[in-house]
Design an enzyme around this catalytic site. Structure first.
Site, PDB file in Angstrom:
ATOM      1  N   GLY A 276       1.196  -7.675  -0.431  1.00  0.00           N
ATOM      2  CA  GLY A 276       1.156  -6.730  -1.552  1.00  0.00           C
ATOM      3  C   GLY A 276       0.505  -7.383  -2.756  1.00  0.00           C
ATOM      4  O   GLY A 276       0.130  -8.556  -2.726  1.00  0.00           O
TER       5      GLY A 276
ATOM      6  N   TYR B 112       4.675  -8.278  17.064  1.00  0.00           N
ATOM      7  CA  TYR B 112       4.826  -7.282  15.988  1.00  0.00           C
ATOM      8  C   TYR B 112       5.577  -6.073  16.530  1.00  0.00           C
ATOM      9  O   TYR B 112       6.586  -5.639  15.959  1.00  0.00           O
ATOM     10  CB  TYR B 112       3.441  -6.891  15.459  1.00  0.00           C
ATOM     11  CG  TYR B 112       3.442  -5.808  14.399  1.00  0.00           C
ATOM     12  CD1 TYR B 112       4.052  -6.011  13.173  1.00  0.00           C
ATOM     13  CD2 TYR B 112       2.806  -4.581  14.633  1.00  0.00           C
ATOM     14  CE1 TYR B 112       4.035  -5.011  12.199  1.00  0.00           C
ATOM     15  CE2 TYR B 112       2.776  -3.586  13.657  1.00  0.00           C
ATOM     16  CZ  TYR B 112       3.395  -3.809  12.450  1.00  0.00           C
ATOM     17  OH  TYR B 112       3.377  -2.817  11.487  1.00  0.00           O
TER      18      TYR B 112
ATOM     19  N   ASP C 225       9.634  -7.380  -3.636  1.00  0.00           N
ATOM     20  CA  ASP C 225       8.393  -7.684  -2.904  1.00  0.00           C
ATOM     21  C   ASP C 225       8.009  -9.131  -3.186  1.00  0.00           C
ATOM     22  O   ASP C 225       8.036  -9.561  -4.345  1.00  0.00           O
ATOM     23  CB  ASP C 225       7.274  -6.726  -3.357  1.00  0.00           C
ATOM     24  CG  ASP C 225       6.116  -6.702  -2.365  1.00  0.00           C
ATOM     25  OD1 ASP C 225       5.550  -7.766  -2.075  1.00  0.00           O
ATOM     26  OD2 ASP C 225       5.781  -5.596  -1.893  1.00  0.00           O
ATOM     27  N   ASN C 226       7.646  -9.869  -2.158  1.00  0.00           N
ATOM     28  CA  ASN C 226       7.245 -11.266  -2.376  1.00  0.00           C
ATOM     29  C   ASN C 226       5.736 -11.412  -2.589  1.00  0.00           C
ATOM     30  O   ASN C 226       5.223 -12.525  -2.658  1.00  0.00           O
ATOM     31  CB  ASN C 226       7.710 -12.156  -1.207  1.00  0.00           C
ATOM     32  CG  ASN C 226       6.971 -11.850   0.091  1.00  0.00           C
ATOM     33  OD1 ASN C 226       6.111 -10.965   0.139  1.00  0.00           O
ATOM     34  ND2 ASN C 226       7.306 -12.581   1.142  1.00  0.00           N
TER      35      ASN C 226
ATOM     36  N   THR D  63      10.268 -12.477   9.463  1.00  0.00           N
ATOM     37  CA  THR D  63      10.241 -11.494   8.368  1.00  0.00           C
ATOM     38  C   THR D  63      10.771 -10.150   8.849  1.00  0.00           C
ATOM     39  O   THR D  63      11.605  -9.520   8.199  1.00  0.00           O
ATOM     40  CB  THR D  63       8.800 -11.305   7.842  1.00  0.00           C
ATOM     41  OG1 THR D  63       8.338 -12.549   7.353  1.00  0.00           O
ATOM     42  CG2 THR D  63       8.743 -10.263   6.740  1.00  0.00           C
TER      43      THR D  63
ATOM     44  N   PHE E 195       0.822  -1.217   0.000  1.00  0.00           N
ATOM     45  CA  PHE E 195       0.000   0.000   0.000  1.00  0.00           C
ATOM     46  C   PHE E 195       0.858   1.271   0.000  1.00  0.00           C
ATOM     47  O   PHE E 195       0.804   2.087  -0.938  1.00  0.00           O
ATOM     48  CB  PHE E 195      -0.934  -0.073   1.215  1.00  0.00           C
ATOM     49  CG  PHE E 195      -1.584   1.214   1.589  1.00  0.00           C
ATOM     50  CD1 PHE E 195      -2.346   1.918   0.667  1.00  0.00           C
ATOM     51  CD2 PHE E 195      -1.446   1.729   2.872  1.00  0.00           C
ATOM     52  CE1 PHE E 195      -2.956   3.115   1.015  1.00  0.00           C
ATOM     53  CE2 PHE E 195      -2.052   2.911   3.226  1.00  0.00           C
ATOM     54  CZ  PHE E 195      -2.795   3.611   2.295  1.00  0.00           C
TER      55      PHE E 195
HETATM   56  P1  NAD Z   1       1.566  -3.721   2.980  1.00  0.00           P
HETATM   57  O1  NAD Z   1       1.234  -5.078   3.504  1.00  0.00           O
HETATM   58  O2  NAD Z   1       0.677  -3.180   1.918  1.00  0.00           O
HETATM   59  O3  NAD Z   1       3.079  -3.660   2.498  1.00  0.00           O
HETATM   60  C1  NAD Z   1       4.081  -4.535   2.944  1.00  0.00           C
HETATM   61  C2  NAD Z   1       4.709  -5.168   1.707  1.00  0.00           C
HETATM   62  O4  NAD Z   1       5.804  -5.998   2.104  1.00  0.00           O
HETATM   63  C3  NAD Z   1       3.726  -6.046   0.934  1.00  0.00           C
HETATM   64  O5  NAD Z   1       3.721  -5.665  -0.434  1.00  0.00           O
HETATM   65  C4  NAD Z   1       4.286  -7.458   1.106  1.00  0.00           C
HETATM   66  O6  NAD Z   1       3.998  -8.307   0.002  1.00  0.00           O
HETATM   67  C5  NAD Z   1       5.766  -7.180   1.302  1.00  0.00           C
HETATM   68  N1  NAD Z   1       6.490  -8.225   2.031  1.00  0.00           N
HETATM   69  C6  NAD Z   1       6.134  -8.793   3.222  1.00  0.00           C
HETATM   70  N2  NAD Z   1       7.038  -9.713   3.583  1.00  0.00           N
HETATM   71  C7  NAD Z   1       8.006  -9.705   2.630  1.00  0.00           C
HETATM   72  C8  NAD Z   1       9.199 -10.436   2.449  1.00  0.00           C
HETATM   73  N3  NAD Z   1       9.605 -11.357   3.337  1.00  0.00           N
HETATM   74  N4  NAD Z   1       9.941 -10.209   1.329  1.00  0.00           N
HETATM   75  C9  NAD Z   1       9.540  -9.268   0.410  1.00  0.00           C
HETATM   76  N5  NAD Z   1       8.416  -8.553   0.546  1.00  0.00           N
HETATM   77  C10 NAD Z   1       7.656  -8.770   1.621  1.00  0.00           C
HETATM   78  O7  NAD Z   1       1.584  -2.734   4.229  1.00  0.00           O
HETATM   79  P2  NAD Z   1       1.808  -1.153   4.294  1.00  0.00           P
HETATM   80  O8  NAD Z   1       0.642  -0.611   5.009  1.00  0.00           O
HETATM   81  O9  NAD Z   1       2.185  -0.594   2.973  1.00  0.00           O
HETATM   82  O10 NAD Z   1       3.042  -1.100   5.304  1.00  0.00           O
HETATM   83  C11 NAD Z   1       4.365  -0.766   4.903  1.00  0.00           C
HETATM   84  C12 NAD Z   1       5.236  -0.673   6.136  1.00  0.00           C
HETATM   85  O11 NAD Z   1       4.720   0.329   7.007  1.00  0.00           O
HETATM   86  C13 NAD Z   1       5.334  -1.946   6.959  1.00  0.00           C
HETATM   87  O12 NAD Z   1       6.656  -2.087   7.417  1.00  0.00           O
HETATM   88  C14 NAD Z   1       4.402  -1.697   8.128  1.00  0.00           C
HETATM   89  O13 NAD Z   1       4.809  -2.404   9.278  1.00  0.00           O
HETATM   90  C15 NAD Z   1       4.546  -0.208   8.314  1.00  0.00           C
HETATM   91  N6  NAD Z   1       3.373   0.413   8.946  1.00  0.00           N
HETATM   92  C16 NAD Z   1       2.229   0.654   8.234  1.00  0.00           C
HETATM   93  C17 NAD Z   1       1.146   1.252   8.859  1.00  0.00           C
HETATM   94  C18 NAD Z   1      -0.137   1.549   8.140  1.00  0.00           C
HETATM   95  O14 NAD Z   1      -1.055   2.104   8.767  1.00  0.00           O
HETATM   96  N7  NAD Z   1      -0.277   1.254   6.853  1.00  0.00           N
HETATM   97  C19 NAD Z   1       1.228   1.595  10.227  1.00  0.00           C
HETATM   98  C20 NAD Z   1       2.388   1.321  10.924  1.00  0.00           C
HETATM   99  C21 NAD Z   1       3.462   0.752  10.265  1.00  0.00           C
END
Ligand code: NAD
Length: 324
Positions: A36, A149, A31-32, A95, A11
């Site tokens: 996503g 987490y 990205d895996n 992870t 996202f």
């Molecule tokens: P998201 O799930 O959309 O994005 C995370 C991405 O990481 C995904 O595309 C997923 O496929 C990829 N991924 C996961 N494990 C992987 C691996 N082992 N190898 C390669 N790719 C991998 O979530 P987001 O909301 O875009 O979050 C992005 C970051 O921001 C994360 O680190 C999350 O912890 C942090 N975060 C987000 C929020 C929020 O409100 N969206 C709040 C706090 C923290």
């Protein structure tokens, strides 16, 4: 600038990619596709400054190759979402901790400017509101896997800050508070897309607990502006932790009511006990409000978009049938 975004098909990553390409930077994504989606990045694939690898953070060869041609790494890849964390704690810890370790090792080899994504969850059970970056941290017991987490993200922060202190790697940690906007999936427990979808279908809006817990919702476009500003300013921001979030606090009941109003929906609000929504004994945080003074002083950033703008953007996206 050549930027490697881990988790770039997620996202926040997809929005960041769009902004970087628009201003002429090059972007590579690793990205895996676990949480996503390739659809998030499909539009970028013809772009001459865009490259992607569908692979896991644990593939050291691929990570090394991508880092070797990057000036900066924005490390977003992580196990995210309440359901993933509660149901698959081993995957979450591995992870987040091993992934960040691998990213920092690659960043050190090529001296990459590095941003590490952390979370407001690290404030744990803190009750001093708003949360400041230097506050003490109290987490719940390890018997409750939901806290893995926060603990794993905290370890990521320590790893990043240690790389700065010991090896002078220009690392900055960002603690995102609830980030919302078009393209966020509701599948992993994210509240706004879930409420919007329920409202558009005139189904009951399911609020967990009594709904008086509060959050601050930040538009992803504001979040991306903060990341771009921090990337540009390694001198002022390396070795530091920054909150990124909105200061506008709403209860989840108020959020549900606003979603109903903005969608003109016939939905009602239905309260669901935490023990039914998650595992028995689930602990939630009552309030989560960021103090954003530090990032304001460092790069002049503050969130600008209102809750209504956020909801309207999510509604438009969902109504177009683009929601996952
Ligand atoms: P998201 O799930 O959309 O994005 C995370 C991405 O990481 C995904 O595309 C997923 O496929 C990829 N991924 C996961 N494990 C992987 C691996 N082992 N190898 C390669 N790719 C991998 O979530 P987001 O909301 O875009 O979050 C992005 C970051 O921001 C994360 O680190 C999350 O912890 C942090 N975060 C987000 C929020 C929020 O409100 N969206 C709040 C706090 C923290």
């Amino acid at each position: 600038m050549r930027v490697l975004i881990t988790g770039g098909a997620g996202f926040i990553g997809a929005h960041l990619t769009r902004a970087l390409l628009a201003r002429g930077d090059s972007v590579a994504i690793l990205d895996n596709l676990s949480t996503g989606n390739f659809n998030n990045i499909r539009e970028f694939t013809p772009h001459p400054n865009f490259a992607f690898a569908v692979d896991d953070l644990s593939n050291a060869l691929v990570l090394d190759r991508l880092a070797s041609s990057a000036d900066a790494i924005v490390h977003l890849a992580a196990a995210v979402g309440v359901f993933v964390v509660v149901e698959r704690p081993t995957e979450t810890i591995e992870t987040n901790v091993l992934g960040t370790h691998a990213v920092l090792a690659a960043a050190r080899r090529y001296r990459c400017r590095t941003l590490i994504a952390s979370t407001s969850e690290v404030y744990g059970k803190g009750i001093k509101v708003p949360f400041s970056e230097d506050d003490d941290i109290v987490l719940g017991p390890s018997i409750r896997s939901r806290w893995c987490y926060a603990a794993s993200k905290l370890l990521d922060e320590f790893l990043g800050l240690a790389a700065y202190r010991e090896f002078e790697l220009p690392v900055t940690v960002v603690r995102f508070f609830n980030t919302v906007g078009p393209g966020q999936t509701g599948r992993y427990g994210m509240v706004v897309p879930r409420f919007v979808r329920q409202a558009l279908h005139h189904e009951p809006i399911t609020v967990y607990g009594d709904g008086e817990q509060s959050r601050c919702f930040c538009h992803v476009h504001d979040t991306v502006r903060a990341l771009l500003a921090l990337l540009e300013q390694p001198q002022q921001t390396a070795g530091e932790v920054f909150n990124i979030g909105s200061n506008h606090e709403v209860t989840i009941n108020q959020l549900a009511a606003t979603v109903i109003e903005r969608t003109d929906s016939a939905s009602t609000i239905q309260h669901v006990p935490y023990s039914e929504a998650y595992a028995p004994g689930f602990e939630d945080m009552r309030r989560r409000v960021p103090d954003t003074t530090k990032i304001g002083k460092a790069v002049g950033w503050q969130a600008q978009k209102s809750l209504e703008q956020i909801i309207d953007d999510v509604v438009r996206h969902e109504a177009e049938g683009a929601g996952a």
